[in-house]
Design a protein around this motif. Sequence first.
Motif, PDB file in Angstrom:
ATOM      1  N   ALA A  24      19.899  21.290  45.123  1.00  0.00           N
ATOM      2  CA  ALA A  24      20.435  22.457  45.820  1.00  0.00           C
ATOM      3  C   ALA A  24      21.784  22.773  45.192  1.00  0.00           C
ATOM      4  O   ALA A  24      22.566  21.863  44.884  1.00  0.00           O
ATOM      5  N   ARG A  25      22.057  24.068  44.982  1.00  0.00           N
ATOM      6  CA  ARG A  25      23.296  24.475  44.336  1.00  0.00           C
ATOM      7  C   ARG A  25      24.050  25.462  45.225  1.00  0.00           C
ATOM      8  O   ARG A  25      23.451  26.256  45.939  1.00  0.00           O
ATOM      9  N   LEU A  26      25.368  25.371  45.106  1.00  0.00           N
ATOM     10  CA  LEU A  26      26.233  26.294  45.843  1.00  0.00           C
ATOM     11  C   LEU A  26      27.415  26.647  44.953  1.00  0.00           C
ATOM     12  O   LEU A  26      28.110  25.774  44.449  1.00  0.00           O
ATOM     13  N   ASN A  27      27.619  27.949  44.752  1.00  0.00           N
ATOM     14  CA  ASN A  27      28.747  28.430  43.954  1.00  0.00           C
ATOM     15  C   ASN A  27      29.758  29.109  44.875  1.00  0.00           C
ATOM     16  O   ASN A  27      29.377  29.818  45.810  1.00  0.00           O
ATOM     17  N   GLN A  28      31.012  28.882  44.561  1.00  0.00           N
ATOM     18  CA  GLN A  28      32.055  29.564  45.327  1.00  0.00           C
ATOM     19  C   GLN A  28      33.233  29.873  44.412  1.00  0.00           C
ATOM     20  O   GLN A  28      33.512  29.130  43.456  1.00  0.00           O
ATOM     21  N   PRO A  29      33.917  30.989  44.655  1.00  0.00           N
ATOM     22  CA  PRO A  29      35.081  31.334  43.817  1.00  0.00           C
ATOM     23  C   PRO A  29      36.193  30.322  44.030  1.00  0.00           C
ATOM     24  O   PRO A  29      36.392  29.812  45.126  1.00  0.00           O
ATOM     25  N   PHE A  30      36.922  30.050  42.972  1.00  0.00           N
ATOM     26  CA  PHE A  30      38.029  29.100  43.066  1.00  0.00           C
ATOM     27  C   PHE A  30      39.191  29.529  42.160  1.00  0.00           C
ATOM     28  O   PHE A  30      40.289  29.823  42.642  1.00  0.00           O
ATOM     29  N   GLY A  31      38.926  29.593  40.869  1.00  0.00           N
ATOM     30  CA  GLY A  31      40.001  29.929  39.934  1.00  0.00           C
ATOM     31  C   GLY A  31      40.589  31.301  40.181  1.00  0.00           C
ATOM     32  O   GLY A  31      41.794  31.517  39.991  1.00  0.00           O
ATOM     33  N   THR A  32      39.753  32.243  40.621  1.00  0.00           N
ATOM     34  CA  THR A  32      40.244  33.602  40.860  1.00  0.00           C
ATOM     35  C   THR A  32      41.161  33.671  42.072  1.00  0.00           C
ATOM     36  O   THR A  32      41.851  34.681  42.265  1.00  0.00           O
ATOM     37  N   GLN A  33      41.150  32.612  42.877  1.00  0.00           N
ATOM     38  CA  GLN A  33      42.010  32.592  44.059  1.00  0.00           C
ATOM     39  C   GLN A  33      43.351  31.915  43.785  1.00  0.00           C
ATOM     40  O   GLN A  33      44.189  31.806  44.680  1.00  0.00           O
ATOM     41  N   LEU A  34      43.523  31.454  42.565  1.00  0.00           N
ATOM     42  CA  LEU A  34      44.783  30.818  42.165  1.00  0.00           C
ATOM     43  C   LEU A  34      45.622  31.807  41.371  1.00  0.00           C
ATOM     44  O   LEU A  34      45.092  32.673  40.679  1.00  0.00           O
ATOM     45  N   GLY A  35      46.904  31.666  41.474  1.00  0.00           N
ATOM     46  CA  GLY A  35      47.753  32.450  40.599  1.00  0.00           C
ATOM     47  C   GLY A  35      47.558  32.047  39.159  1.00  0.00           C
ATOM     48  O   GLY A  35      47.087  30.938  38.854  1.00  0.00           O
ATOM     49  N   ALA A  36      47.921  32.937  38.244  1.00  0.00           N
ATOM     50  CA  ALA A  36      47.669  32.670  36.827  1.00  0.00           C
ATOM     51  C   ALA A  36      48.309  31.378  36.352  1.00  0.00           C
ATOM     52  O   ALA A  36      47.659  30.564  35.667  1.00  0.00           O
ATOM     53  N   PRO A  37      49.597  31.094  36.688  1.00  0.00           N
ATOM     54  CA  PRO A  37      50.193  29.820  36.220  1.00  0.00           C
ATOM     55  C   PRO A  37      49.467  28.601  36.784  1.00  0.00           C
ATOM     56  O   PRO A  37      49.237  27.621  36.064  1.00  0.00           O
ATOM     57  N   LEU A  38      49.106  28.678  38.061  1.00  0.00           N
ATOM     58  CA  LEU A  38      48.424  27.536  38.671  1.00  0.00           C
ATOM     59  C   LEU A  38      47.022  27.377  38.092  1.00  0.00           C
ATOM     60  O   LEU A  38      46.561  26.253  37.886  1.00  0.00           O
ATOM     61  N   ARG A  39      46.343  28.487  37.803  1.00  0.00           N
ATOM     62  CA  ARG A  39      45.002  28.384  37.221  1.00  0.00           C
ATOM     63  C   ARG A  39      45.071  27.750  35.841  1.00  0.00           C
ATOM     64  O   ARG A  39      44.245  26.902  35.500  1.00  0.00           O
ATOM     65  N   ARG A  40      46.086  28.143  35.064  1.00  0.00           N
ATOM     66  CA  ARG A  40      46.232  27.534  33.734  1.00  0.00           C
ATOM     67  C   ARG A  40      46.510  26.041  33.861  1.00  0.00           C
ATOM     68  O   ARG A  40      45.961  25.219  33.122  1.00  0.00           O
ATOM     69  N   ALA A  41      47.370  25.681  34.823  1.00  0.00           N
ATOM     70  CA  ALA A  41      47.685  24.264  35.025  1.00  0.00           C
ATOM     71  C   ALA A  41      46.451  23.499  35.505  1.00  0.00           C
ATOM     72  O   ALA A  41      46.220  22.350  35.095  1.00  0.00           O
ATOM     73  N   PHE A  42      45.657  24.139  36.367  1.00  0.00           N
ATOM     74  CA  PHE A  42      44.447  23.486  36.881  1.00  0.00           C
ATOM     75  C   PHE A  42      43.458  23.231  35.755  1.00  0.00           C
ATOM     76  O   PHE A  42      42.910  22.123  35.637  1.00  0.00           O
ATOM     77  N   GLU A  43      43.233  24.215  34.918  1.00  0.00           N
ATOM     78  CA  GLU A  43      42.265  24.049  33.828  1.00  0.00           C
ATOM     79  C   GLU A  43      42.768  23.054  32.799  1.00  0.00           C
ATOM     80  O   GLU A  43      41.978  22.294  32.219  1.00  0.00           O
ATOM     81  N   ALA A  44      44.095  23.027  32.594  1.00  0.00           N
ATOM     82  CA  ALA A  44      44.652  22.033  31.672  1.00  0.00           C
ATOM     83  C   ALA A  44      44.496  20.622  32.245  1.00  0.00           C
ATOM     84  O   ALA A  44      44.196  19.661  31.517  1.00  0.00           O
ATOM     85  N   ALA A  45      44.683  20.488  33.559  1.00  0.00           N
ATOM     86  CA  ALA A  45      44.529  19.175  34.194  1.00  0.00           C
ATOM     87  C   ALA A  45      43.083  18.695  34.131  1.00  0.00           C
ATOM     88  O   ALA A  45      42.824  17.495  33.954  1.00  0.00           O
ATOM     89  N   LEU A  46      42.142  19.621  34.273  1.00  0.00           N
ATOM     90  CA  LEU A  46      40.727  19.247  34.133  1.00  0.00           C
ATOM     91  C   LEU A  46      40.453  18.707  32.738  1.00  0.00           C
ATOM     92  O   LEU A  46      39.771  17.688  32.572  1.00  0.00           O
TER      93      LEU A  46
END
Length: 264
Positions: A37-59
């Motif tokens: 079973a799969r479930l998709n939900q928005p996440f990165g689009t709900q972050l500000g640009a600096p935080l999204r960049r930091a999140f993807e870098a941390a991943l």
Amino acid sequence: MCNPRRIEVRATSTLSRSWEVALTRTASASIDVTGEARLNQPFGTQLGAPLRRAFEAALGADPRWTWSEGAYRLELPHGQVAYHPETGEIEMTARWTELVEASGSATRTLSGRVVASTDATASGTFYTDGWAGQTENHVRSHLHTRLQKESDRKAEKEADRQEAQARDQGRSRLAGQQQEIDDLAAADARRNLGAVAEQARPGLDRQAAEQLGEARDTYLRPVNLVLRTAYRDMFEAYARTHGAQNLSVNEDGDVLTIEFEIEE
């Protein structure tokens, strides 16, 4: 009483009998069947640009997450969580696995027919004048009746012998083919297993969906841990860029505390 004569009488019997022997072998097969079973939900689009960049870098820096097919993925005990940088979506996948089994069988039959032919002979005396009723017809009929019974018994016995011999030979031939019959039974079990697995899959998909609904937080927790790291990295970078002093980072369980001073 006069003119005794000797006669010989012969009776014959033919008995035809069919026979059949069979060897049946059974087999079983099993396989792990997984429902999803799969479930998709928005996440990165709900972050500000600096935080999204930091999140993807941390991943990308977290060794627990792997890059595969355009997403960062983390395997969990009963599924997977993934982050798609292109869309900013979190994809949660729940898996429910069960062992299913099926049985199969194969039968090979050998058959044939045996024919037993026997006879019985005897001689007797009759009198041309029919003395004491011993006419030729009477003596011949009496002897033939007795001989026919004897011949029939011999035919039964011979048919029994031939049938037993044929059955033994048939069983011996089947024993030599046992591996081939076993292979056929195993193939039948595998065919049946495919059908059983397909029948089980919708139910396993429902189990996975229930698991995902009940344990959604479990799938999001690793994401939130990376997000916490992203917050830390973002604020630390901000503090250093702006010449902050007395930078303090404290992680206590799920609580992240960052303190610093910036002179205006």
